[in-house]
Design an enzyme around this catalytic site. Structure first.
Site, PDB file in Angstrom:
ATOM      1  N   ARG A  28      45.379  18.966 -32.848  1.00 18.41           N
ATOM      2  CA  ARG A  28      46.753  19.441 -33.050  1.00 18.41           C
ATOM      3  C   ARG A  28      47.708  18.286 -33.267  1.00 18.41           C
ATOM      4  O   ARG A  28      48.756  18.454 -33.872  1.00 18.41           O
ATOM      5  CB  ARG A  28      47.223  20.239 -31.817  1.00 18.41           C
ATOM      6  CG  ARG A  28      46.570  21.599 -31.643  1.00 18.41           C
ATOM      7  CD  ARG A  28      46.912  22.194 -30.280  1.00 18.41           C
ATOM      8  NE  ARG A  28      48.328  22.349 -30.020  1.00 18.41           N
ATOM      9  CZ  ARG A  28      49.071  23.375 -30.406  1.00 18.41           C
ATOM     10  NH1 ARG A  28      48.533  24.348 -31.088  1.00 18.41           N
ATOM     11  NH2 ARG A  28      50.351  23.445 -30.096  1.00 18.41           N
ATOM     12  N   ARG A  64      49.022   8.813 -37.334  1.00 19.33           N
ATOM     13  CA  ARG A  64      49.659   8.308 -38.552  1.00 19.33           C
ATOM     14  C   ARG A  64      49.676   6.807 -38.590  1.00 19.33           C
ATOM     15  O   ARG A  64      49.956   6.171 -37.580  1.00 19.33           O
ATOM     16  CB  ARG A  64      51.128   8.728 -38.601  1.00 19.33           C
ATOM     17  CG  ARG A  64      51.351  10.129 -38.888  1.00 19.33           C
ATOM     18  CD  ARG A  64      52.805  10.338 -39.309  1.00 19.33           C
ATOM     19  NE  ARG A  64      53.076  11.754 -39.156  1.00 19.33           N
ATOM     20  CZ  ARG A  64      53.773  12.267 -38.158  1.00 19.33           C
ATOM     21  NH1 ARG A  64      54.328  11.483 -37.262  1.00 19.33           N
ATOM     22  NH2 ARG A  64      53.934  13.554 -38.083  1.00 19.33           N
ATOM     23  N   ARG A  80      45.461  28.888 -18.574  1.00 25.16           N
ATOM     24  CA  ARG A  80      46.186  27.895 -17.803  1.00 25.16           C
ATOM     25  C   ARG A  80      47.583  28.438 -17.586  1.00 25.16           C
ATOM     26  O   ARG A  80      48.180  29.032 -18.491  1.00 25.16           O
ATOM     27  CB  ARG A  80      46.266  26.554 -18.545  1.00 25.16           C
ATOM     28  CG  ARG A  80      44.939  25.899 -18.718  1.00 25.16           C
ATOM     29  CD  ARG A  80      44.300  25.547 -17.401  1.00 25.16           C
ATOM     30  NE  ARG A  80      44.974  24.426 -16.739  1.00 25.16           N
ATOM     31  CZ  ARG A  80      44.706  24.035 -15.509  1.00 25.16           C
ATOM     32  NH1 ARG A  80      43.808  24.692 -14.764  1.00 25.16           N
ATOM     33  NH2 ARG A  80      45.326  22.992 -14.993  1.00 25.16           N
ATOM     34  N   ARG A 130      54.721  16.852 -17.685  1.00 28.04           N
ATOM     35  CA  ARG A 130      55.858  16.303 -18.434  1.00 28.04           C
ATOM     36  C   ARG A 130      57.172  16.730 -17.811  1.00 28.04           C
ATOM     37  O   ARG A 130      57.230  17.655 -16.995  1.00 28.04           O
ATOM     38  CB  ARG A 130      55.795  16.703 -19.910  1.00 28.04           C
ATOM     39  CG  ARG A 130      55.765  18.189 -20.158  1.00 28.04           C
ATOM     40  CD  ARG A 130      55.573  18.494 -21.659  1.00 28.04           C
ATOM     41  NE  ARG A 130      55.246  19.899 -21.840  1.00 28.04           N
ATOM     42  CZ  ARG A 130      54.760  20.428 -22.949  1.00 28.04           C
ATOM     43  NH1 ARG A 130      54.532  19.691 -24.005  1.00 28.04           N
ATOM     44  NH2 ARG A 130      54.499  21.724 -23.019  1.00 28.04           N
ATOM     45  N   GLU A 186      57.018  20.012 -15.283  1.00 22.00           N
ATOM     46  CA  GLU A 186      55.983  21.004 -15.573  1.00 22.00           C
ATOM     47  C   GLU A 186      54.704  20.684 -14.844  1.00 22.00           C
ATOM     48  O   GLU A 186      54.173  19.590 -14.970  1.00 22.00           O
ATOM     49  CB  GLU A 186      55.662  20.971 -17.074  1.00 22.00           C
ATOM     50  CG  GLU A 186      56.510  21.913 -17.873  1.00 22.00           C
ATOM     51  CD  GLU A 186      56.100  21.922 -19.323  1.00 22.00           C
ATOM     52  OE1 GLU A 186      57.001  21.725 -20.149  1.00 22.00           O
ATOM     53  OE2 GLU A 186      54.902  22.100 -19.635  1.00 22.00           O
ATOM     54  N   TYR A 227      45.607  30.570 -28.933  1.00 23.46           N
ATOM     55  CA  TYR A 227      46.560  29.462 -28.756  1.00 23.46           C
ATOM     56  C   TYR A 227      47.439  29.408 -30.010  1.00 23.46           C
ATOM     57  O   TYR A 227      47.249  28.590 -30.887  1.00 23.46           O
ATOM     58  CB  TYR A 227      45.758  28.172 -28.583  1.00 23.46           C
ATOM     59  CG  TYR A 227      46.508  26.913 -28.146  1.00 23.46           C
ATOM     60  CD1 TYR A 227      47.883  26.887 -27.955  1.00 23.46           C
ATOM     61  CD2 TYR A 227      45.806  25.732 -27.922  1.00 23.46           C
ATOM     62  CE1 TYR A 227      48.529  25.738 -27.556  1.00 23.46           C
ATOM     63  CE2 TYR A 227      46.450  24.563 -27.520  1.00 23.46           C
ATOM     64  CZ  TYR A 227      47.804  24.571 -27.346  1.00 23.46           C
ATOM     65  OH  TYR A 227      48.437  23.419 -26.955  1.00 23.46           O
ATOM     66  N   ASP A 262      50.847  28.977 -32.239  1.00 20.82           N
ATOM     67  CA  ASP A 262      52.190  28.425 -32.345  1.00 20.82           C
ATOM     68  C   ASP A 262      53.134  29.556 -32.755  1.00 20.82           C
ATOM     69  O   ASP A 262      52.690  30.580 -33.280  1.00 20.82           O
ATOM     70  CB  ASP A 262      52.233  27.310 -33.399  1.00 20.82           C
ATOM     71  CG  ASP A 262      51.622  26.009 -32.871  1.00 20.82           C
ATOM     72  OD1 ASP A 262      51.683  25.784 -31.650  1.00 20.82           O
ATOM     73  OD2 ASP A 262      51.101  25.229 -33.686  1.00 20.82           O
TER      74      ASP A 262
HETATM   75  N1  UDP Z   1      47.928  15.492 -25.509  1.00 19.23           N
HETATM   76  C1  UDP Z   1      47.640  14.287 -24.888  1.00 19.23           C
HETATM   77  N2  UDP Z   1      48.648  13.465 -24.522  1.00 19.23           N
HETATM   78  C2  UDP Z   1      49.943  13.767 -24.738  1.00 19.23           C
HETATM   79  C3  UDP Z   1      50.260  14.990 -25.388  1.00 19.23           C
HETATM   80  C4  UDP Z   1      49.225  15.833 -25.756  1.00 19.23           C
HETATM   81  O1  UDP Z   1      46.482  13.982 -24.664  1.00 19.23           O
HETATM   82  O2  UDP Z   1      50.817  12.986 -24.357  1.00 19.23           O
HETATM   83  C5  UDP Z   1      46.801  16.387 -25.882  1.00 19.23           C
HETATM   84  C6  UDP Z   1      46.478  17.370 -24.767  1.00 19.23           C
HETATM   85  O3  UDP Z   1      45.066  17.544 -24.769  1.00 19.23           O
HETATM   86  C7  UDP Z   1      47.125  18.644 -25.250  1.00 19.23           C
HETATM   87  C8  UDP Z   1      46.938  18.539 -26.747  1.00 19.23           C
HETATM   88  O4  UDP Z   1      47.105  17.147 -27.011  1.00 19.23           O
HETATM   89  O5  UDP Z   1      46.495  19.779 -24.715  1.00 19.23           O
HETATM   90  C9  UDP Z   1      47.887  19.366 -27.564  1.00 19.23           C
HETATM   91  O6  UDP Z   1      49.203  19.006 -27.223  1.00 19.23           O
HETATM   92  P1  UDP Z   1      50.454  19.856 -27.686  1.00 19.23           P
HETATM   93  O7  UDP Z   1      51.638  19.022 -27.470  1.00 19.23           O
HETATM   94  O8  UDP Z   1      50.184  20.409 -29.037  1.00 19.23           O
HETATM   95  O9  UDP Z   1      50.435  21.030 -26.619  1.00 19.23           O
HETATM   96  P2  UDP Z   1      51.538  22.169 -26.366  1.00 19.23           P
HETATM   97  O10 UDP Z   1      52.787  21.741 -27.058  1.00 19.23           O
HETATM   98  O11 UDP Z   1      50.939  23.420 -26.924  1.00 19.23           O
HETATM   99  O12 UDP Z   1      51.665  22.188 -24.890  1.00 19.23           O
END
Ligand code: UDP
Length: 366
Positions: A172, A176, A249, A280, A300, A348, A350
């Site tokens: 996801r 870059r 979760r 976070r 969170e 899952y 978006d």
């Molecule tokens: N992820 C990570 N470190 C970060 C942010 C995200 O390893 O700082 C990984 C983590 O496995 C997460 C996945 O990337 O489940 C997808 O993150 P995303 O931000 O897309 O999750 P959401 O916004 O759906 O909570």
């Protein structure tokens, strides 16, 4: 007897979009929700003049022009760009993984140097065909970034070792080799000005909505009221968990109002070590462009879902995938019922994908 063409169970995005389309096609619709509010998990509430994302941060982003034009009928979007910061034991890194991240991690300056570093680490780890999240992560960004920015965060978020998680979750995130901190590869991005709740309110304009009612408590009554039912609740709950519980979760938020104007200087800071108990901290005011004197933050905490908790993220591993498939087969036999959305399809999703899916159901149905 049947007063409505459609009964829509759940006033989240899927249900509200379908309701909007059905109403405008001249159908009689009733939307019910067990919560005291509409908008499902995109619900926002004003605190201290700040739109607080009560069920977790939602940043709208899409490549789908139809969906973008559709949502813009109900809200004006600001130009917010998601650029989270990762905090690993006090070291700050840019997300998603880009030249700023690589420079801070290794001191590399050019894209070639960064690619070389990743290639070296990938080789050292001996990964050719990534079979799980850990291997996928290392082959995308190398061992250092995996250890500092992925492993701790992911294991806190999912409550499982990275080796037991599917590779797609980490795909996801963009990687870059440019200096670009935009978290999403999307043509369109922003937050509805005035909050998501207002946007959903506009979608539901003229639609009958009843809140604080749980469909599952009185399903016989509801079934008699409409020709068809769109059910957006958890599919396993609909079947009384007869085949077992699907795993989710859950997330718990600790929200605080602080008497300072700026707590962390960014909307999202991810704590990527595994000692900090939260995943976070969201500082809601930075989703918009205001200068309120105070600030609202939410820590969170991720946890395994148990009955009574709010289900958030479906756990898309093999075991749960197979269980969902079994429920889906059961659902095909339910007459006049359509299962949709994140919980109805155990997906899952978006926001843009959930809207696209509701719009395409509307195309087929109406
Ligand atoms: N992820 C990570 N470190 C970060 C942010 C995200 O390893 O700082 C990984 C983590 O496995 C997460 C996945 O990337 O489940 C997808 O993150 P995303 O931000 O897309 O999750 P959401 O916004 O759906 O909570």
């Amino acid at each position: 007897m049947q007063k409505y063409d459609y009964l829509i169970v759940g006033a989240g995005l899927y249900g509200s979009v379908f309701a909007q389309r059905a109403k405008s096609a001249g159908k009689k619709v009733l939307v019910i929700d067990k919560r005291p509010n509409i908008a499902g998990n995109v619900y926002t509430e004003e605190i201290e003049g700040i739109e607080v994302h009560k069920y977790g941060a939602h940043i709208f982003h899409t490549n789908n022009k139809t969906v973008w034009e559709y949502v813009n009928r109900f809200a004006e979007f600001n130009r917010f760009t998601n650029s989270p910061v990762a905090n690993y034991r006090g070291e700050l890194y840019s997300l998603p993984f880009n030249m700023y991240t690589f420079n801070k991690m290794w001191g590399v300056v050019t894209p070639q140097e960064a690619m070389q570093k990743i290639e070296e680490q990938k080789k050292q780890a001996g990964i050719t065909e990534p079979a799980n999240l850990e291997e996928q992560a290392i082959s995308l960004v190398g061992t250092d970034i995996y250890e500092k920015l992925i492993k701790g965060y992911t294991e806190k978020q999912w409550g499982r070792p990275c080796r037991e998680l599917p590779a797609f979750i980490i795909k996801r995130l963009p990687v870059r080799f440019t200096f670009d901190n935009n978290y999403f590869n999307a043509l369109y991005q922003g937050i509805p000005m005035g909050g998501y709740t207002k946007m959903v309110e506009r979608m539901l304009e003229g639609v009958e909505v009843q809140l604080n009612v749980n469909y599952l408590d009185d399903r016989e009554k509801w079934q008699l009221m409409a020709e068809k039912i769109i059910y957006t609740g958890p599919i396993d709950a609909y079947f009384d968990f007869c085949l077992g519980y699907l795993e989710y979760r859950s997330v718990r938020f600790e929200t605080e109002i602080l008497d300072i104007p700026n707590f962390q200087g960014n909307a999202a800071v991810n704590y990527t070590d595994n000692e900090t108990p939260w995943t976070r901290i969201i500082e809601h005011k930075w989703f918009d462009f205001h200068d309120q004197p105070r600030t609202v933050i939410s820590r969170e905490y991720s946890s395994e879902w148990k009955p009574g908790d709010e289900p958030y993220y479906p756990v898309n591993d093999e075991k749960n995938g197979a269980l969902y498939e079994a429920y889906r087969k059961l659902s095909e036999k339910e007459e006049h019922m359509i299962f949709g959305g994140r919980l109805g399809e155990y997906k899952y999703y978006d926001m843009d994908a959930v809207i696209a899916s509701a719009l395409s159901l509307a195309e087929r149905e109406l």
